[in-house]
Design an enzyme around this catalytic site. Structure first.
Site, PDB file in Angstrom:
ATOM      1  N   GLU A 116      -1.197  -9.208  -0.465  1.00 30.54           N
ATOM      2  CA  GLU A 116      -2.582  -9.424  -0.119  1.00 30.54           C
ATOM      3  C   GLU A 116      -3.262  -9.479  -1.615  1.00 30.54           C
ATOM      4  O   GLU A 116      -4.073 -10.213  -1.946  1.00 30.54           O
ATOM      5  CB  GLU A 116      -3.122  -8.602   0.563  1.00 30.54           C
ATOM      6  N   GLU A 134       4.349  -5.327   7.447  1.00 35.02           N
ATOM      7  CA  GLU A 134       3.583  -4.144   8.239  1.00 35.02           C
ATOM      8  C   GLU A 134       4.037  -4.230   9.665  1.00 35.02           C
ATOM      9  O   GLU A 134       4.129  -3.049   9.927  1.00 35.02           O
ATOM     10  CB  GLU A 134       1.940  -4.510   8.057  1.00 35.02           C
ATOM     11  N   ALA A 173       0.886  -1.349  -0.079  1.00 32.76           N
ATOM     12  CA  ALA A 173       0.177  -0.003   0.105  1.00 32.76           C
ATOM     13  C   ALA A 173       0.840   1.198  -0.017  1.00 32.76           C
ATOM     14  O   ALA A 173       2.090   1.257   0.415  1.00 32.76           O
ATOM     15  CB  ALA A 173      -0.831   0.038   1.411  1.00 32.76           C
ATOM     16  N   GLY A 190       0.253  -4.964   1.069  1.00 37.21           N
ATOM     17  CA  GLY A 190      -0.688  -4.944   0.010  1.00 37.21           C
ATOM     18  C   GLY A 190      -0.596  -5.522  -1.344  1.00 37.21           C
ATOM     19  O   GLY A 190      -1.694  -6.132  -1.827  1.00 37.21           O
TER      20      GLY A 190
END
Length: 172
Positions: free
Chosen positions: A116, A136, A70, A113
């Site tokens: 993911e 993270e 992200a 992300g």
């Protein structure tokens, strides 16, 4: 998919033009998943899902990064309340709801992300340089788009716990 995108390259390919190819195209940020990129991805997926000519979809990045995660710069000043009230990340699950098969073609980094996003796809093809991780924890947070659940199903509880709690990566 006739639309013009800022963060994606979208085309139909294959002998019968029946494969939708979506390439993340934000090289200066290692394909970091900003809100604009994710909105474009949602639009491209909806267009391909409704196109009867498209039988399958491939999502890929570059040789260096599928998606490095992200966009932290975009997120860093948001409070929990802002994220919660604005339904932050709410559109990210579009990949997992598309009814046509989606293949993640991963080479380079698939972190946070990006990992993911790959796990939301039906199949992951990983190149020799692919690196998967949920780093993270190194930023003082945990995966936020279903990564803990999907990772556990993909690699088992023990390896998922190790990856999420240490930030360590695994290769293809």
């Amino acid at each position: 998919a006739g639309a013009t995108f800022q963060y994606l390259s979208v085309q139909k390919t294959g002998a019968r033009q029946s494969v939708g190819l979506i390439q993340l195209n934000r090289p200066q940020a290692l394909n970091a998943l900003c809100e604009g990129l994710m909105e474009e991805l949602r639009q491209a997926l909806e267009a391909m899902e409704s196109d009867p000519q498209v039988g399958a979809i491939v999502i890929t990045g570059s040789q260096k990064a599928f998606a490095a995660g992200a966009d932290i710069k975009e997120m860093q000043n948001k409070t929990f309340q802002e994220c919660y009230s604005s339904s932050f990340l709410s559109g990210w699950d579009k990949v997992s709801t598309v009814r046509k098969p989606i293949i993640a073609a991963v080479n380079g980094y698939a972190l946070g992300g990006g990992c993911e996003l790959a796990m939301m796809c039906d199949i992951i093809y990983a190149g020799e340089k692919a690196q998967f991780g949920q780093p993270e924890i190194l930023l003082g947070t945990i995966p936020g788009a279903g990564g803990t659940q999907r990772l556990t199903r993909a690699v088992g509880k023990s390896l998922a716990m190790e990856m999420v709690l240490t930030g360590d990566r695994i290769s293809a």
